[in-house]
Motif scaffolding. Structure first.
Motif, PDB file in Angstrom:
ATOM      1  N   MET A 161     133.950 113.255  11.293  1.00  0.00           N
ATOM      2  CA  MET A 161     134.340 113.565  12.672  1.00  0.00           C
ATOM      3  C   MET A 161     133.371 112.877  13.628  1.00  0.00           C
ATOM      4  N   ILE A 162     133.940 112.070  14.526  1.00  0.00           N
ATOM      5  CA  ILE A 162     133.142 111.312  15.489  1.00  0.00           C
ATOM      6  C   ILE A 162     133.685 111.591  16.883  1.00  0.00           C
TER       7      ILE A 162
ATOM      8  N   ARG B 194     130.970 114.956  -1.176  1.00  0.00           N
ATOM      9  CA  ARG B 194     131.875 116.100  -0.933  1.00  0.00           C
ATOM     10  C   ARG B 194     131.343 116.968   0.229  1.00  0.00           C
ATOM     11  N   VAL B 195     131.231 116.321   1.384  1.00  0.00           N
ATOM     12  CA  VAL B 195     130.702 117.011   2.558  1.00  0.00           C
ATOM     13  C   VAL B 195     131.560 116.672   3.770  1.00  0.00           C
ATOM     14  N   ARG B 196     131.366 117.473   4.799  1.00  0.00           N
ATOM     15  CA  ARG B 196     131.919 117.186   6.114  1.00  0.00           C
ATOM     16  C   ARG B 196     130.795 116.676   7.003  1.00  0.00           C
ATOM     17  N   ILE B 197     131.069 115.580   7.721  1.00  0.00           N
ATOM     18  CA  ILE B 197     130.069 114.951   8.585  1.00  0.00           C
ATOM     19  C   ILE B 197     130.608 114.938  10.000  1.00  0.00           C
ATOM     20  N   ARG B 198     129.839 115.497  10.925  1.00  0.00           N
ATOM     21  CA  ARG B 198     130.220 115.462  12.341  1.00  0.00           C
ATOM     22  C   ARG B 198     129.055 114.905  13.147  1.00  0.00           C
ATOM     23  N   LEU B 199     129.303 113.789  13.817  1.00  0.00           N
ATOM     24  CA  LEU B 199     128.276 113.216  14.673  1.00  0.00           C
ATOM     25  C   LEU B 199     128.183 114.002  15.971  1.00  0.00           C
ATOM     26  N   ARG B 200     126.974 114.087  16.526  1.00  0.00           N
ATOM     27  CA  ARG B 200     126.811 114.762  17.815  1.00  0.00           C
ATOM     28  C   ARG B 200     126.967 113.794  18.986  1.00  0.00           C
ATOM     29  N   PRO B 201     126.243 112.655  19.028  1.00  0.00           N
ATOM     30  CA  PRO B 201     126.392 111.760  20.188  1.00  0.00           C
ATOM     31  C   PRO B 201     127.649 110.909  20.066  1.00  0.00           C
ATOM     32  N   ARG B 202     128.179 110.539  21.203  1.00  0.00           N
ATOM     33  CA  ARG B 202     129.301 109.609  21.249  1.00  0.00           C
ATOM     34  C   ARG B 202     128.783 108.186  21.400  1.00  0.00           C
ATOM     35  N   VAL B 203     129.614 107.234  21.085  1.00  0.00           N
ATOM     36  CA  VAL B 203     129.225 105.836  21.240  1.00  0.00           C
ATOM     37  C   VAL B 203     128.911 105.573  22.711  1.00  0.00           C
ATOM     38  N   GLY B 204     127.758 104.959  22.963  1.00  0.00           N
ATOM     39  CA  GLY B 204     127.315 104.696  24.321  1.00  0.00           C
ATOM     40  C   GLY B 204     126.319 105.696  24.850  1.00  0.00           C
ATOM     41  N   GLU B 205     126.142 106.821  24.164  1.00  0.00           N
ATOM     42  CA  GLU B 205     125.187 107.834  24.623  1.00  0.00           C
ATOM     43  C   GLU B 205     123.791 107.547  24.072  1.00  0.00           C
ATOM     44  N   HIS B 206     122.807 108.037  24.781  1.00  0.00           N
ATOM     45  CA  HIS B 206     121.411 107.835  24.404  1.00  0.00           C
ATOM     46  C   HIS B 206     120.955 108.984  23.523  1.00  0.00           C
ATOM     47  N   VAL B 207     120.234 108.630  22.461  1.00  0.00           N
ATOM     48  CA  VAL B 207     119.661 109.632  21.572  1.00  0.00           C
ATOM     49  C   VAL B 207     118.154 109.414  21.511  1.00  0.00           C
ATOM     50  N   VAL B 208     117.445 110.483  21.223  1.00  0.00           N
ATOM     51  CA  VAL B 208     115.982 110.453  21.117  1.00  0.00           C
ATOM     52  C   VAL B 208     115.611 110.706  19.662  1.00  0.00           C
ATOM     53  N   ALA B 209     114.647 109.967  19.187  1.00  0.00           N
ATOM     54  CA  ALA B 209     114.206 110.124  17.804  1.00  0.00           C
ATOM     55  C   ALA B 209     113.799 111.571  17.530  1.00  0.00           C
TER      56      ALA B 209
ATOM     57  N   THR C 259     143.590 106.690  18.724  1.00  0.00           N
ATOM     58  CA  THR C 259     144.350 107.601  19.578  1.00  0.00           C
ATOM     59  C   THR C 259     144.960 108.700  18.725  1.00  0.00           C
ATOM     60  N   GLY C 260     145.292 109.799  19.402  1.00  0.00           N
ATOM     61  CA  GLY C 260     146.028 110.878  18.733  1.00  0.00           C
ATOM     62  C   GLY C 260     145.288 111.547  17.599  1.00  0.00           C
ATOM     63  N   GLY C 261     143.969 111.677  17.696  1.00  0.00           N
ATOM     64  CA  GLY C 261     143.200 112.303  16.638  1.00  0.00           C
ATOM     65  C   GLY C 261     143.341 113.816  16.619  1.00  0.00           C
ATOM     66  N   GLU C 262     142.923 114.423  15.511  1.00  0.00           N
ATOM     67  CA  GLU C 262     142.946 115.862  15.377  1.00  0.00           C
ATOM     68  C   GLU C 262     141.702 116.468  16.038  1.00  0.00           C
ATOM     69  N   ARG C 263     141.731 117.787  16.175  1.00  0.00           N
ATOM     70  CA  ARG C 263     140.585 118.485  16.748  1.00  0.00           C
ATOM     71  C   ARG C 263     139.459 118.550  15.725  1.00  0.00           C
ATOM     72  N   MET C 264     138.233 118.394  16.224  1.00  0.00           N
ATOM     73  CA  MET C 264     137.085 118.419  15.329  1.00  0.00           C
ATOM     74  C   MET C 264     136.694 119.857  15.009  1.00  0.00           C
TER      75      MET C 264
ATOM     76  N   VAL D 171     137.602 110.824  16.649  1.00  0.00           N
ATOM     77  CA  VAL D 171     137.930 110.223  15.359  1.00  0.00           C
ATOM     78  C   VAL D 171     137.754 111.280  14.277  1.00  0.00           C
ATOM     79  N   VAL D 172     138.839 111.618  13.620  1.00  0.00           N
ATOM     80  CA  VAL D 172     138.813 112.566  12.507  1.00  0.00           C
ATOM     81  C   VAL D 172     139.443 111.865  11.312  1.00  0.00           C
ATOM     82  N   VAL D 173     138.613 111.511  10.336  1.00  0.00           N
ATOM     83  CA  VAL D 173     139.070 110.724   9.191  1.00  0.00           C
ATOM     84  C   VAL D 173     138.873 111.551   7.928  1.00  0.00           C
TER      85      VAL D 173
END
Length: 417
Positions: free
Chosen positions: A321-322, A209-224, A170-175, A311-313
């Motif tokens: 960023m998730i 030393r990189v920034r990682i941002r996932l595109r799909p959220r947990v529970g979403e479907h992704v295609v190879a 909860t209470g995460g920062e903006r991605m 999620v911003v860690v």
């Protein structure tokens, strides 16, 4: 359903091998009082009986699975398969069969010849396992009858989802928005995002030393082959280190089905499915839909009290960023689905308005959540006015909406002078 029974067979065979080495006096109360042929016939009878009982148990389990799939939701099958009492009962039955069948190699025979000596104590244990299995058969029938009741099915889904909600960040920062030249990490397989391993992503971001941002959220479907994540350096480098794609994809578990580990939306979907099926013309059971809404009220209140956030860690010289579903998205999904199927039933609309009132009491003065609740209430009243013809039925809806408006007014933040 298979793991514990397999373990039970191995344990029962080993137990039989150990007990067959224990010699007791024929006069002992623990000794089987009979001949070797009697003992063999007894073991044969127990083995054949347990095969019949196992077939009966599996048949009843299949009926329960079919009922839960057709009456409630096909996504509830996982709950029945993971039901621990069912697994234990099946394991005892299979173990009893394995113990008795393996005993035929020891009792009354030795080197291909008939003998009169046999492990009497081991045969007594087989009789004890038979009575234990009969007791568990009665327990299984009672447990199965209770487990397919609608209240129990929904309660299991509610409790499992509440456990997930309590663990949500909860209470995460903006991605951050990925820059135009960000490196694209493609998904290696198709399926649903089941779990994201934040610690592993954080170690990867810090190491490279990189920034990682996932595109799909947990529970979403992704295609190879589609975008799984964007990666870009935190410094002036124009490229990311090699081998980073493998580290990112290994930190995101993709499977063929959704799981509840980090996905509360699955539990809400199970309850929404039960409500929508109950409102279908084939079933026409609005009260079951109302029960599902009441269980959803518990979940939405918990979400309103602990609204999920992205999620911003931060990591040393890196960032992870998730994205996650917001309270507004969860509310629109659950209330919207049931509203579209139950707009013509005033009691269902009233139950949904009460759900919104319950969520409002937990969200405090969060303007975004209050706006989402107001929007859903407007849609509910609009749908009811469009589908319900009787003024008396509409009066129930307007009365509940008035109660919601009163709660909104009493919880409106005071304006500063």
């Amino acid at each position: 359903m298979w793991l514990l029974p397999v373990v039970a067979v191995v344990v029962s065979v080993g137990l039989g091998a150990v007990l067959s080495r224990i010699n007791v006096s024929p006069d002992s109360l623990l000794a089987f009082q009979g001949t070797a042929d009697d003992a063999r016939n007894l073991l044969i009878g127990i083995s054949s009986t347990m095969v019949t009982v196992i077939a009966l148990l599996l048949g009843l389990a299949v009926v329960a699975l079919q009922l839960s799939s057709t009456q409630f939701s096909p996504r509830l099958l996982r709950n029945f398969l993971r039901d621990r009492p069912n697994q234990i009962v099946l394991s005892v039955f299979v173990g009893t069969f394995g113990y008795s069948a393996a005993g035929l190699f020891e009792v009354g025979v030795s080197g291909g010849e008939r003998v009169t000596e046999f492990p009497r104590f081991a045969v007594t244990v087989a009789v004890g396992l038979l009575f234990l299995s009969l007791g568990l058969l009665v327990f299984f029938a009672d447990h199965l009858a209770h487990s397919i009741q609608v209240d129990q099915v929904m309660r299991v889904a509610e409790n499992a989802t509440l456990d997930v909600i309590r663990k949500l960040p909860t209470g995460g920062e903006r991605m951050e928005t990925p820059p135009p030249g960000a490196h694209v990490v493609a998904a290696r397989s198709s399926g649903y995002v089941q779990v994201t391993y934040v610690a592993a992503l954080r170690r990867t971001a810090a190491a490279h030393r990189v920034r990682i941002r996932l595109r799909p959220r947990v529970g979403e479907h992704v295609v190879a082959g589609t975008v799984l994540a964007w990666v870009w350096p935190t410094d002036d480098r124009s490229h990311v280190p090699p081998g980073l794609d493998a580290a990112v994809t290994e930190a995101v578990r993709i499977g063929f089905e959704r799981t509840l580990e980090q996905d509360p939306g699955l539990g809400m979907r199970q309850l929404c499915d039960a409500a929508c099926k109950a409102l279908s013309p084939a079933i026409n059971d609005p009260y079951t839909a109302i029960q599902a809404i009441e269980h959803l009220s518990v979940l939405y209140r918990a979400l309103a009290a602990r609204p999920p956030a992205d999620v911003v860690v931060p990591a040393p010289q890196g960032l992870v960023m998730i994205p996650s579903r917001s309270f507004t998205e969860h509310l629109a999904l659950g209330v919207g689905l049931i509203r579209r199927y139950g707009a013509a039933e005033p009691t269902v609309i009233v139950a949904l308005l009460r759900l919104l009132t319950t969520a409002l009491e937990a969200c405090g003065h969060a303007r975004e959540h209050r706006a989402a609740i107001t929007e859903q209430a407007d849609l509910l009243v609009s749908a009811a006015q469009r589908e319900i013809a009787e003024p008396a039925d509409l009066a129930l809806v307007h009365s509940e909406r008035a109660a919601l408006d009163h709660a909104l007014e009493t919880r409106t933040p005071a304006r500063r002078d």
